[in-house]
Design a protein around this motif. Sequence first.
Motif, PDB file in Angstrom:
ATOM      1  N   PHE A  58      27.389  39.782  40.132  1.00 35.55           N
ATOM      2  CA  PHE A  58      26.973  38.902  41.229  1.00 35.55           C
ATOM      3  C   PHE A  58      28.214  38.393  41.945  1.00 35.55           C
ATOM      4  O   PHE A  58      29.256  38.185  41.310  1.00 35.55           O
ATOM      5  CB  PHE A  58      26.166  37.718  40.664  1.00 35.55           C
ATOM      6  CG  PHE A  58      25.663  36.745  41.692  1.00 35.55           C
ATOM      7  CD1 PHE A  58      24.632  37.100  42.555  1.00 35.55           C
ATOM      8  CD2 PHE A  58      26.200  35.478  41.790  1.00 35.55           C
ATOM      9  CE1 PHE A  58      24.162  36.197  43.499  1.00 35.55           C
ATOM     10  CE2 PHE A  58      25.732  34.571  42.731  1.00 35.55           C
ATOM     11  CZ  PHE A  58      24.704  34.933  43.584  1.00 35.55           C
ATOM     12  N   ASP A  60      29.399  35.272  44.628  1.00 34.13           N
ATOM     13  CA  ASP A  60      29.002  34.005  45.253  1.00 34.13           C
ATOM     14  C   ASP A  60      30.100  33.576  46.217  1.00 34.13           C
ATOM     15  O   ASP A  60      31.282  33.635  45.881  1.00 34.13           O
ATOM     16  CB  ASP A  60      28.792  32.945  44.175  1.00 34.13           C
ATOM     17  CG  ASP A  60      27.968  31.764  44.642  1.00 34.13           C
ATOM     18  OD1 ASP A  60      27.744  31.612  45.861  1.00 34.13           O
ATOM     19  OD2 ASP A  60      27.535  30.968  43.775  1.00 34.13           O
ATOM     20  N   TYR A  67      25.773  31.830  38.713  1.00 37.33           N
ATOM     21  CA  TYR A  67      24.978  33.051  38.659  1.00 37.33           C
ATOM     22  C   TYR A  67      23.911  32.853  37.590  1.00 37.33           C
ATOM     23  O   TYR A  67      24.233  32.568  36.433  1.00 37.33           O
ATOM     24  CB  TYR A  67      25.880  34.242  38.333  1.00 37.33           C
ATOM     25  CG  TYR A  67      25.179  35.513  37.922  1.00 37.33           C
ATOM     26  CD1 TYR A  67      24.080  36.007  38.627  1.00 37.33           C
ATOM     27  CD2 TYR A  67      25.631  36.241  36.835  1.00 37.33           C
ATOM     28  CE1 TYR A  67      23.447  37.191  38.253  1.00 37.33           C
ATOM     29  CE2 TYR A  67      25.016  37.429  36.458  1.00 37.33           C
ATOM     30  CZ  TYR A  67      23.931  37.892  37.163  1.00 37.33           C
ATOM     31  OH  TYR A  67      23.305  39.059  36.788  1.00 37.33           O
TER      32      TYR A  67
END
Length: 104
Positions: A58, A60, A67
Motif C-alpha cells: 500500500f 499512502d 494501512y
Amino acid sequence: IMVYVNNMADDDNTFPTGSISNPISGQTVNGMVSFSVSANDNSGISEVNFLVENEIAFTDNEAPYVYEWDTSSFASGDEVVLSASITDNSGNTTTLQPIMVIIE
C-alpha cells in the motif's frame, strides 16, 4: 529594473525519519491490523510505502500514514516481516528497520 533569477535547486540532503508505531515487533496479530508509520522530514513527506514480506502492499500520500492490513492471506503461525519506506518531497528515501509479527 533589476531582476534576480535563482535557477539553482535547493539541495535537500536531509533524509526523512520515522518508525513503525503499530504493530510492535514480535506481536501476535490476526484479522485486520492497523499498520501505522510515523514519518517526519524538513521538506515534507511525499509518500509512505507499506511493505509486507518486502513487497509494496500500500502507498499512502497523506498523514496519518496507516494501512489497514488484512492478514487472512497468511496461515496461523506464519512469521511475517513488515517494513516501510518514506520518501520526502525532494526524493530522499529512507527504509525503516523491519519488524516481524506472528499470525494467529
